[in-house]
Write an enzyme that holds these catalytic residues in place. Sequence first.
Site, short mmCIF file in Angstrom:
data_model
loop_
_atom_site.label_atom_id
_atom_site.label_comp_id
_atom_site.label_asym_id
_atom_site.label_seq_id
_atom_site.Cartn_x
_atom_site.Cartn_y
_atom_site.Cartn_z
N LYS A 158 3.89 -9.29 1.36
CA LYS A 158 3.23 -8.01 1.10
C LYS A 158 3.13 -7.33 2.47
O LYS A 158 2.14 -7.47 3.18
CB LYS A 158 1.85 -8.25 0.47
CG LYS A 158 1.30 -7.02 -0.22
CD LYS A 158 0.04 -7.38 -1.01
CE LYS A 158 -0.56 -6.13 -1.65
NZ LYS A 158 0.16 -5.74 -2.87
C1 LIG Z 1 0.40 -6.00 -4.27
C2 LIG Z 1 1.63 -5.74 -5.07
C3 LIG Z 1 1.74 -6.09 -6.42
C4 LIG Z 1 0.58 -6.63 -7.22
O1 LIG Z 1 0.10 -7.83 -6.72
P1 LIG Z 1 -1.36 -8.34 -7.08
O2 LIG Z 1 -1.49 -9.62 -6.34
O3 LIG Z 1 -1.42 -8.51 -8.54
O4 LIG Z 1 -2.30 -7.29 -6.59
C5 LIG Z 1 2.96 -5.88 -7.05
N1 LIG Z 1 4.00 -5.36 -6.40
C6 LIG Z 1 3.94 -5.01 -5.10
C7 LIG Z 1 5.10 -4.41 -4.45
C8 LIG Z 1 2.75 -5.19 -4.39
O5 LIG Z 1 2.69 -4.84 -3.11
#
Ligand SMILES: *Cc1c(COP(=O)(O)O)cnc(C)c1O
Length: 306
Positions: A158
């Site tokens: 992320k």
């Molecule tokens: C943060 C994110 C998600 C969702 O992740 P969660 O852990 O459910 O919040 C999905 N796709 C992307 C690209 C993200 O950055």
Amino acid sequence: MQTTQFIWFDGKTVPWEHAQVHVLTHALHYGSAVFEGIRAYVCADGASAVFRLEDHCKRLLNSAKILRIKVPYSEDALVAACVETLKVNKLAEGYIRPISFVGYGEMGVYPGSNPVRTIIAVWPWGAYLGAEALEKGIRVKISSFARMHVNTLMTKAKASGNYINSILAKIEAKEDGYDEAVMLDVNGFVSEATGENIFIVRDGIIKTTPWTSILGGITRSSVIRLARDLGYTVEEQQFTRDEVYIADEAFFTGTAAELTPIRELDRRTIGAGHAGSVTKHLQKEFFRTVKGENPKYAGWLHHYTV
Ligand SMILES: *Cc1c(COP(=O)(O)O)cnc(C)c1O
């Protein structure tokens, strides 16, 4: 935006307006940062709980590992810091944003010995795509921007830099009159949205994209687990945009978006054009779980008092 009083900054709590960095911060120029989005909810009994806090802190460290950013905190230390930030701000419910980034030092691409800095901010945040979206569903389009190839950027991190792709897709979707964009992977299969994972339901079977070109959402994994425990079949399998067109139901998952129904894709109405019965069932279970009304998943909640 709604501010709070304090931000946790490299181990200290500083006033919100004093949490600043130099304009030559490496991450500002090159996107060298990893972050999390976490939510805390007020439970049915009035207590507060952070949803899957440990898993989010673990993912932050894994994102940093992928990008070779050396975060000087353990998972336990990050968990404690998130809770401390909620407590000093007396925030019973809201959003938590930790970010670790390469700081000020060398200006070259090679981060060298630039310091790695970590901040945690919290603020009140309601439904990301609007309260009505949770109820009625949203209108989305396939983006003209493909999700990154798995060897272009590291999709399992992320990472802030990855978000340029999301920003391009989001601007295009919003300015074309849609609420959100769905991106295809470089092979043309459905990948994910700008900050959400996608699920479809057809003939009672639930499908979501496999963990290849997508960020492994913690909401995604929670919903897969909830659905399987409720007796649904969940397949992690590639699918195409036209499979979404003819799905009975479709929805997004994400910490910000929670569980948001999709009512239209590329001007094709999905199913009946509103949240379907499986979507509603899972949404109800999801909210019961995060609000501590589902004792089976008590282990996902990190309680705290403000
Ligand atoms: C943060 C994110 C998600 C969702 O992740 P969660 O852990 O459910 O919040 C999905 N796709 C992307 C690209 C993200 O950055």
